[in-house]
Design a protein around this motif. Structure first.
Motif, PDB file in Angstrom:
ATOM      1  N   GLU A  43       8.929  14.237   2.503  1.00 33.64           N
ATOM      2  CA  GLU A  43      10.237  13.779   1.894  1.00 33.64           C
ATOM      3  C   GLU A  43      10.906  12.593   2.162  1.00 33.64           C
ATOM      4  O   GLU A  43      11.337  11.803   1.383  1.00 33.64           O
ATOM      5  N   ALA A  44      10.665  12.162   3.684  1.00 38.97           N
ATOM      6  CA  ALA A  44      11.378  10.893   3.909  1.00 38.97           C
ATOM      7  C   ALA A  44      10.641   9.806   3.135  1.00 38.97           C
ATOM      8  O   ALA A  44      11.181   8.595   2.858  1.00 38.97           O
ATOM      9  N   LEU A  45       9.229   9.665   3.242  1.00 35.42           N
ATOM     10  CA  LEU A  45       8.161   8.614   2.645  1.00 35.42           C
ATOM     11  C   LEU A  45       8.607   8.517   0.930  1.00 35.42           C
ATOM     12  O   LEU A  45       8.181   7.552   0.673  1.00 35.42           O
ATOM     13  N   ARG A  46       9.059   9.540   0.531  1.00 36.43           N
ATOM     14  CA  ARG A  46       9.462   9.454  -0.974  1.00 36.43           C
ATOM     15  C   ARG A  46      10.503   8.620  -1.198  1.00 36.43           C
ATOM     16  O   ARG A  46      10.651   8.023  -2.158  1.00 36.43           O
ATOM     17  N   GLU A  47      11.160   8.354   0.029  1.00 30.19           N
ATOM     18  CA  GLU A  47      12.607   7.476  -0.194  1.00 30.19           C
ATOM     19  C   GLU A  47      12.260   6.068   0.277  1.00 30.19           C
ATOM     20  O   GLU A  47      13.206   5.257   0.237  1.00 30.19           O
ATOM     21  N   ARG A  48      11.059   5.867   0.389  1.00 26.92           N
ATOM     22  CA  ARG A  48      10.557   4.432   1.097  1.00 26.92           C
ATOM     23  C   ARG A  48       9.433   3.728   0.343  1.00 26.92           C
ATOM     24  O   ARG A  48       8.839   4.402  -0.076  1.00 26.92           O
ATOM     25  N   GLN A  49       9.388   2.637   0.559  1.00 25.56           N
ATOM     26  CA  GLN A  49       8.210   1.903  -0.006  1.00 25.56           C
ATOM     27  C   GLN A  49       7.121   2.228   0.968  1.00 25.56           C
ATOM     28  O   GLN A  49       7.174   2.108   2.450  1.00 25.56           O
ATOM     29  N   VAL A  50       5.916   2.513   0.439  1.00 17.22           N
ATOM     30  CA  VAL A  50       4.797   3.040   1.485  1.00 17.22           C
ATOM     31  C   VAL A  50       3.462   2.437   1.104  1.00 17.22           C
ATOM     32  O   VAL A  50       3.204   2.156  -0.146  1.00 17.22           O
ATOM     33  N   TRP A  51       2.789   1.551   1.771  1.00 15.71           N
ATOM     34  CA  TRP A  51       1.571   1.229   1.787  1.00 15.71           C
ATOM     35  C   TRP A  51       0.408   1.880   2.995  1.00 15.71           C
ATOM     36  O   TRP A  51       0.582   2.164   4.032  1.00 15.71           O
ATOM     37  N   LEU A  52      -0.912   1.949   2.220  1.00 13.38           N
ATOM     38  CA  LEU A  52      -1.858   2.661   2.973  1.00 13.38           C
ATOM     39  C   LEU A  52      -3.260   1.729   3.203  1.00 13.38           C
ATOM     40  O   LEU A  52      -3.308   1.177   2.216  1.00 13.38           O
ATOM     41  N   PHE A  53      -3.623   1.764   4.302  1.00 16.35           N
ATOM     42  CA  PHE A  53      -4.811   0.805   4.215  1.00 16.35           C
ATOM     43  C   PHE A  53      -5.819   1.774   5.153  1.00 16.35           C
ATOM     44  O   PHE A  53      -5.579   2.442   6.109  1.00 16.35           O
ATOM     45  N   HIS A  54      -7.096   1.538   4.954  1.00 17.12           N
ATOM     46  CA  HIS A  54      -8.115   2.044   6.028  1.00 17.12           C
ATOM     47  C   HIS A  54      -9.023   1.057   6.192  1.00 17.12           C
ATOM     48  O   HIS A  54      -9.462   0.147   5.260  1.00 17.12           O
ATOM     49  N   SER A  55      -9.828   1.419   7.433  1.00 19.29           N
ATOM     50  CA  SER A  55     -10.897   0.353   7.834  1.00 19.29           C
ATOM     51  C   SER A  55     -12.323   1.117   8.060  1.00 19.29           C
ATOM     52  O   SER A  55     -12.005   1.999   8.560  1.00 19.29           O
ATOM     53  N   GLY A  56     -13.385   0.635   7.916  1.00 21.84           N
ATOM     54  CA  GLY A  56     -14.444   1.364   8.269  1.00 21.84           C
ATOM     55  C   GLY A  56     -15.641   0.939   7.864  1.00 21.84           C
ATOM     56  O   GLY A  56     -16.663   0.970   8.363  1.00 21.84           O
ATOM     57  N   PRO A  57     -15.885   0.556   6.458  1.00 19.31           N
ATOM     58  CA  PRO A  57     -17.207   0.294   6.054  1.00 19.31           C
ATOM     59  C   PRO A  57     -17.669  -1.006   6.797  1.00 19.31           C
ATOM     60  O   PRO A  57     -17.090  -1.875   7.199  1.00 19.31           O
ATOM     61  N   CYS A  58     -18.914  -1.016   7.307  1.00 17.28           N
ATOM     62  CA  CYS A  58     -19.693  -2.028   8.150  1.00 17.28           C
ATOM     63  C   CYS A  58     -20.984  -2.309   7.509  1.00 17.28           C
ATOM     64  O   CYS A  58     -21.438  -1.513   6.888  1.00 17.28           O
ATOM     65  N   GLY A  59     -21.324  -3.276   7.878  1.00 21.05           N
ATOM     66  CA  GLY A  59     -22.601  -4.122   7.402  1.00 21.05           C
ATOM     67  C   GLY A  59     -22.240  -5.051   6.232  1.00 21.05           C
ATOM     68  O   GLY A  59     -21.354  -5.428   5.770  1.00 21.05           O
ATOM     69  N   PRO A  60     -23.616  -5.538   6.016  1.00 16.54           N
ATOM     70  CA  PRO A  60     -23.337  -6.571   4.953  1.00 16.54           C
ATOM     71  C   PRO A  60     -22.597  -6.249   3.569  1.00 16.54           C
ATOM     72  O   PRO A  60     -22.869  -5.454   3.331  1.00 16.54           O
ATOM     73  N   GLY A  61     -21.585  -7.120   3.343  1.00 17.00           N
ATOM     74  CA  GLY A  61     -20.817  -6.842   2.027  1.00 17.00           C
ATOM     75  C   GLY A  61     -19.781  -5.857   2.384  1.00 17.00           C
ATOM     76  O   GLY A  61     -18.908  -5.490   1.438  1.00 17.00           O
ATOM     77  N   ALA A  62     -19.511  -5.465   3.652  1.00 17.87           N
ATOM     78  CA  ALA A  62     -18.385  -4.644   3.920  1.00 17.87           C
ATOM     79  C   ALA A  62     -17.115  -4.909   3.416  1.00 17.87           C
ATOM     80  O   ALA A  62     -16.105  -4.125   3.173  1.00 17.87           O
ATOM     81  N   SER A  63     -16.991  -6.113   3.453  1.00 17.30           N
ATOM     82  CA  SER A  63     -15.149  -6.619   2.929  1.00 17.30           C
ATOM     83  C   SER A  63     -15.250  -6.563   1.487  1.00 17.30           C
ATOM     84  O   SER A  63     -13.931  -6.630   1.040  1.00 17.30           O
TER      85      SER A  63
END
Length: 168
Positions: free
Chosen positions: A74-94
């Motif tokens: 409920e509170a997040l619906r009233e705010r700007q929210v950005w999500l990120f995740h990290s984890g791919p590894c190896g060549p080309g991960a970025s």
């Protein structure tokens, strides 16, 4: 000045380090930033914007990051929210974009979060535990695949967007 929460969830510190860089960039743009482990965030009161980052393990978010979103829908619906995740590894991960796990995607949609960003991860053979992670850490997936320039650019974009959409 805008108060921004940057919450992170991970096992070995790689996602925390990304969150710290995101926080540095937001702070440099004049925002007040609170960087916290997602497990330590009870609520998002007092923040105009929220960034939540989780390490990906076997295509899953860390439970503490999911719980933060669930407890604060409920509170997040009233705010700007950005999500990120990290984890791919190896060549080309970025260059890899990983979709949100289904349960997190539903939460993201319900709070109208911005599009999720994927950052490469870090797989340090000295830190891994478990048979599968140890096997992965022996091959080409071992190393640090975080693109710091890309992370800083993304954080600055978030900071500019917060500045242009929040009443000060």
């Amino acid at each position: 000045m805008t108060a921004v929460l940057v919450a992170h969830a991970g096992k070995n510190g790689g996602t925390r380090e990304i969150a710290e860089v995101v926080s540095e960039e937001l702070h440099a743009l004049g925002h007040t930033v609170d960087t916290r482990d997602a497990a330590d965030v009870a609520d998002v009161a007092g923040y105009a914007a929220v960034v939540v980052g989780s390490a990906l393990y076997y295509s899953r978010w860390r439970p503490s990051a999911v719980r933060l979103l669930e407890r604060n829908v409920e509170a997040l619906r009233e705010r700007q929210v950005w999500l990120f995740h990290s984890g791919p590894c190896g060549p080309g991960a970025s260059l890899v974009h990983v979709s949100l796990p289904a349960s997190v995607a539903l939460l993201a949609a319900s709070i109208d979060a911005e599009r999720t960003t994927t950052f490469g991860g870090r797989l340090d053979p000295a830190l891994v535990r478990g048979i599968l992670p140890r096997l992965m850490a022996r091959g080409s997936r071992a190393g640090d695949f975080r693109d710091w320039a890309r992370i800083r650019t993304w954080a600055r974009d978030v900071g500019h967007h917060v500045s242009s959409h929040v009443s000060l």
